[in-house]
Design a protein around this motif. Structure first.
Motif, PDB file in Angstrom:
ATOM      1  N   LEU A  94       0.843  -1.190   0.000  1.00  0.00           N
ATOM      2  CA  LEU A  94       0.000   0.000   0.000  1.00  0.00           C
ATOM      3  C   LEU A  94       0.879   1.241   0.000  1.00  0.00           C
ATOM      4  CD1 LEU A  94      -2.772   1.531   0.696  1.00  0.00           C
ATOM      5  CD2 LEU A  94      -2.084   1.233   3.059  1.00  0.00           C
ATOM      6  N   VAL A  95       0.528   2.214  -0.847  1.00  0.00           N
ATOM      7  CA  VAL A  95       1.162   3.528  -0.794  1.00  0.00           C
ATOM      8  C   VAL A  95       0.057   4.569  -0.718  1.00  0.00           C
ATOM      9  CG1 VAL A  95       3.325   2.936  -1.943  1.00  0.00           C
ATOM     10  CG2 VAL A  95       1.369   3.653  -3.312  1.00  0.00           C
ATOM     11  N   VAL A  96       0.379   5.699  -0.085  1.00  0.00           N
ATOM     12  CA  VAL A  96      -0.595   6.780   0.091  1.00  0.00           C
ATOM     13  C   VAL A  96       0.000   8.055  -0.493  1.00  0.00           C
ATOM     14  CG1 VAL A  96      -1.957   8.092   1.743  1.00  0.00           C
ATOM     15  CG2 VAL A  96      -1.414   5.696   2.213  1.00  0.00           C
ATOM     16  N   GLY A  97      -0.796   8.731  -1.316  1.00  0.00           N
ATOM     17  CA  GLY A  97      -0.362   9.984  -1.912  1.00  0.00           C
ATOM     18  C   GLY A  97      -1.098  11.154  -1.289  1.00  0.00           C
ATOM     19  N   SER A  98      -0.400  12.293  -1.178  1.00  0.00           N
ATOM     20  CA  SER A  98      -1.020  13.496  -0.616  1.00  0.00           C
ATOM     21  C   SER A  98      -0.319  14.728  -1.179  1.00  0.00           C
ATOM     22  CB  SER A  98      -0.938  13.487   0.906  1.00  0.00           C
ATOM     23  OG  SER A  98       0.414  13.474   1.320  1.00  0.00           O
ATOM     24  N   TYR A  99      -0.966  15.882  -1.008  1.00  0.00           N
ATOM     25  CA  TYR A  99      -0.414  17.161  -1.460  1.00  0.00           C
ATOM     26  C   TYR A  99       0.204  17.900  -0.286  1.00  0.00           C
ATOM     27  CZ  TYR A  99      -2.746  16.690  -5.931  1.00  0.00           C
ATOM     28  OH  TYR A  99      -3.142  16.252  -7.160  1.00  0.00           O
ATOM     29  N   GLY A 100       1.348  18.542  -0.553  1.00  0.00           N
ATOM     30  CA  GLY A 100       2.003  19.362   0.448  1.00  0.00           C
ATOM     31  C   GLY A 100       1.577  20.817   0.315  1.00  0.00           C
TER      32      GLY A 100
END
Length: 152
Positions: A94-100
């Motif tokens: 599992l990988v999780v992507g997000s915005y900084g």
């Protein structure tokens, strides 16, 4: 329109009023730019041309919606018994992507929070559980959270 007005009232930077004159014709503009013009603007030429990255500041509360976006990419999940008498074994990729704060999207193999309940990662050996998919979750400007899940 009521929802847009509520967003406008709660925004730190109010949105300008739209023109109310229905007779105003929209102005259409065709724009084209050549690679040579871009290179000349940046003072670079030939194969050495590299675009200048644009920095966008998303740190203000107006952009909480963007920073709330999480992309959960479950590349592989299984929960099963490998042998008739064996223990249940869990396998998760599992990988999780997000915005900084500067509009940079990044992937991490460390979840920023517990795995959400809406991800169907079963924990029973009988029948075995398998899952692959991508889920996107967000919180809107009114504080309501939602998600979309795609299995593949």
């Amino acid at each position: 329109m009521e929802r847009l007005e509520a967003i406008k009232r709660s925004s730190a930077n109010p949105i300008p009023e739209l023109p109310s004159d229905d007779t105003t014709e929209p102005l259409l503009v065709d724009v084209a730019i050549s690679t040579e013009a871009i290179q000349a603007f940046h003072g670079q030429s030939g194969d050495s041309f590299q675009a200048t990255p644009i920095s966008v500041d998303l740190s203000s509360p107006d952009f909480d919606v963007v920073r709330s976006i999480r992309v959960w990419d479950v590349r592989h999940y299984s929960y099963r018994r490998h042998s008739r008498e064996g223990d249940c074994e869990r396998s998760l990729d599992l990988v999780v992507g997000s915005y900084g704060d500067h509009a940079s999207f990044q992937w991490s193999d460390h979840a920023p929070a517990p795995i959400p309940a809406w991800l169907p990662l079963g924990n029973r050996c009988e029948p075995p559980s398998y899952f692959r998919g991508v889920g996107v979750e967000w919180t809107d400007t009114f504080g309501f959270s939602d998600y979309e899940l795609i299995r593949y």
